[in-house]
Design a protein around this motif. Structure first.
Motif, mmCIF file in Angstrom:
data_model
loop_
_atom_site.group_PDB
_atom_site.id
_atom_site.type_symbol
_atom_site.label_atom_id
_atom_site.label_comp_id
_atom_site.label_asym_id
_atom_site.label_seq_id
_atom_site.Cartn_x
_atom_site.Cartn_y
_atom_site.Cartn_z
ATOM 1 N N LYS A 180 -0.026 4.158 0.671
ATOM 2 C CA LYS A 180 -0.487 5.081 1.715
ATOM 3 C C LYS A 180 0.052 4.689 3.088
ATOM 4 O O LYS A 180 0.621 5.510 3.793
ATOM 5 C CB LYS A 180 -2.011 5.123 1.747
ATOM 6 C CG LYS A 180 -2.570 6.095 2.767
ATOM 7 C CD LYS A 180 -4.069 6.162 2.698
ATOM 8 C CE LYS A 180 -4.598 7.121 3.769
ATOM 9 N NZ LYS A 180 -6.055 7.140 3.771
ATOM 10 N N TYR A 232 -6.786 -3.177 -6.259
ATOM 11 C CA TYR A 232 -6.048 -3.251 -5.012
ATOM 12 C C TYR A 232 -6.881 -2.566 -3.933
ATOM 13 O O TYR A 232 -7.346 -1.440 -4.123
ATOM 14 C CB TYR A 232 -4.690 -2.543 -5.143
ATOM 15 C CG TYR A 232 -3.924 -2.522 -3.853
ATOM 16 C CD1 TYR A 232 -3.070 -3.555 -3.519
ATOM 17 C CD2 TYR A 232 -4.092 -1.489 -2.946
ATOM 18 C CE1 TYR A 232 -2.393 -3.558 -2.318
ATOM 19 C CE2 TYR A 232 -3.418 -1.487 -1.745
ATOM 20 C CZ TYR A 232 -2.572 -2.520 -1.436
ATOM 21 O OH TYR A 232 -1.918 -2.528 -0.234
ATOM 22 N N ARG A 233 -7.066 -3.253 -2.801
ATOM 23 C CA ARG A 233 -7.806 -2.696 -1.668
ATOM 24 C C ARG A 233 -7.023 -2.957 -0.400
ATOM 25 O O ARG A 233 -6.697 -4.088 -0.083
ATOM 26 C CB ARG A 233 -9.165 -3.367 -1.511
ATOM 27 C CG ARG A 233 -10.114 -3.127 -2.616
ATOM 28 C CD ARG A 233 -11.418 -3.796 -2.307
ATOM 29 N NE ARG A 233 -12.152 -3.976 -3.545
ATOM 30 C CZ ARG A 233 -13.317 -4.569 -3.640
ATOM 31 N NH1 ARG A 233 -13.881 -5.063 -2.581
ATOM 32 N NH2 ARG A 233 -13.906 -4.665 -4.801
ATOM 33 N N CYS A 234 -6.750 -1.898 0.346
ATOM 34 C CA CYS A 234 -6.016 -2.031 1.603
ATOM 35 C C CYS A 234 -6.970 -1.849 2.787
ATOM 36 O O CYS A 234 -7.993 -1.168 2.665
ATOM 37 C CB CYS A 234 -4.901 -0.981 1.670
ATOM 38 S SG CYS A 234 -3.863 -1.137 3.141
ATOM 39 N N CYS A 273 0.844 -1.190 0.000
ATOM 40 C CA CYS A 273 0.000 0.000 0.000
ATOM 41 C C CYS A 273 0.881 1.243 0.000
ATOM 42 O O CYS A 273 1.711 1.417 0.900
ATOM 43 C CB CYS A 273 -0.906 0.006 1.230
ATOM 44 S SG CYS A 273 -1.944 1.482 1.336
ATOM 45 N N TYR A 282 -7.365 2.587 1.298
ATOM 46 C CA TYR A 282 -6.835 2.987 -0.009
ATOM 47 C C TYR A 282 -7.235 1.963 -1.066
ATOM 48 O O TYR A 282 -7.127 0.758 -0.830
ATOM 49 C CB TYR A 282 -5.314 3.122 0.055
ATOM 50 C CG TYR A 282 -4.729 3.743 -1.184
ATOM 51 C CD1 TYR A 282 -4.697 5.124 -1.337
ATOM 52 C CD2 TYR A 282 -4.234 2.958 -2.208
ATOM 53 C CE1 TYR A 282 -4.177 5.710 -2.475
ATOM 54 C CE2 TYR A 282 -3.707 3.527 -3.354
ATOM 55 C CZ TYR A 282 -3.686 4.901 -3.477
ATOM 56 O OH TYR A 282 -3.165 5.470 -4.615
ATOM 57 N N ARG A 283 -7.689 2.445 -2.216
ATOM 58 C CA ARG A 283 -8.092 1.578 -3.338
ATOM 59 C C ARG A 283 -7.554 2.154 -4.634
ATOM 60 O O ARG A 283 -7.531 3.365 -4.819
ATOM 61 C CB ARG A 283 -9.610 1.515 -3.448
ATOM 62 C CG ARG A 283 -10.308 0.945 -2.274
ATOM 63 C CD ARG A 283 -11.792 1.075 -2.441
ATOM 64 N NE ARG A 283 -12.196 0.304 -3.609
ATOM 65 C CZ ARG A 283 -13.417 -0.131 -3.843
ATOM 66 N NH1 ARG A 283 -14.369 0.168 -3.013
ATOM 67 N NH2 ARG A 283 -13.699 -0.837 -4.903
ATOM 68 N N ASN A 331 -4.608 -8.287 -0.593
ATOM 69 C CA ASN A 331 -5.156 -6.979 -0.960
ATOM 70 C C ASN A 331 -5.300 -6.811 -2.466
ATOM 71 O O ASN A 331 -5.978 -5.903 -2.916
ATOM 72 C CB ASN A 331 -4.260 -5.850 -0.425
ATOM 73 C CG ASN A 331 -4.324 -5.719 1.072
ATOM 74 O OD1 ASN A 331 -5.103 -6.371 1.739
ATOM 75 N ND2 ASN A 331 -3.482 -4.871 1.614
ATOM 76 N N ASP A 350 -4.338 -2.254 -9.515
ATOM 77 C CA ASP A 350 -3.143 -2.931 -8.999
ATOM 78 C C ASP A 350 -1.880 -2.597 -9.799
ATOM 79 O O ASP A 350 -0.796 -2.506 -9.236
ATOM 80 C CB ASP A 350 -3.344 -4.434 -8.883
ATOM 81 C CG ASP A 350 -3.620 -5.134 -10.199
ATOM 82 O OD1 ASP A 350 -3.826 -4.458 -11.227
ATOM 83 O OD2 ASP A 350 -3.643 -6.376 -10.208
ATOM 84 N N ILE A 352 -0.658 0.746 -8.571
ATOM 85 C CA ILE A 352 0.009 0.577 -7.275
ATOM 86 C C ILE A 352 1.460 0.130 -7.502
ATOM 87 O O ILE A 352 2.387 0.670 -6.903
ATOM 88 C CB ILE A 352 -0.726 -0.471 -6.401
ATOM 89 C CG1 ILE A 352 -2.135 -0.001 -6.053
ATOM 90 C CG2 ILE A 352 0.066 -0.822 -5.159
ATOM 91 C CD1 ILE A 352 -2.192 1.176 -5.133
#
Length: 72
Positions: A14, A30-32, A12, A36-37, A22, A40, A43
């Motif tokens: 962030k 991507y999801r944390c 992540c 945060y999204r 994730n 991917d 990211i």
């Protein structure tokens, strides 16, 4: 000089946590847990850019290391 892409799509940008779960490969999402999204691939690109910046700043071996916690 090349930088390692290891964990760059799992980290992540962030909060810095690295969790394989994730990232959804099929949806490129991507999801944390921090909220945060993003895409991917985006990211991964952001994290590779940070590694490159670290290298330019004098770190000869920039990399991310996955740290396991008691919760995993």
């Amino acid at each position: 000089m090349t930088v390692s892409a290891k964990y760059t799509s799992q980290r992540c940008p962030k909060c810095g946590t690295i969790h394989k779960e994730n990232r959804d490969h099929h949806k490129h999402l991507y999801r944390c847990q921090c909220g945060y999204r993003s895409n991917d691939d985006r990211i991964g690109a952001m994290n590779i850019q940070l590694l490159g910046t670290m290298w330019i700043s004098g770190d000869n071996h920039p990399r991310y290391e996955r740290i396991t916690t008691a919760l995993e």
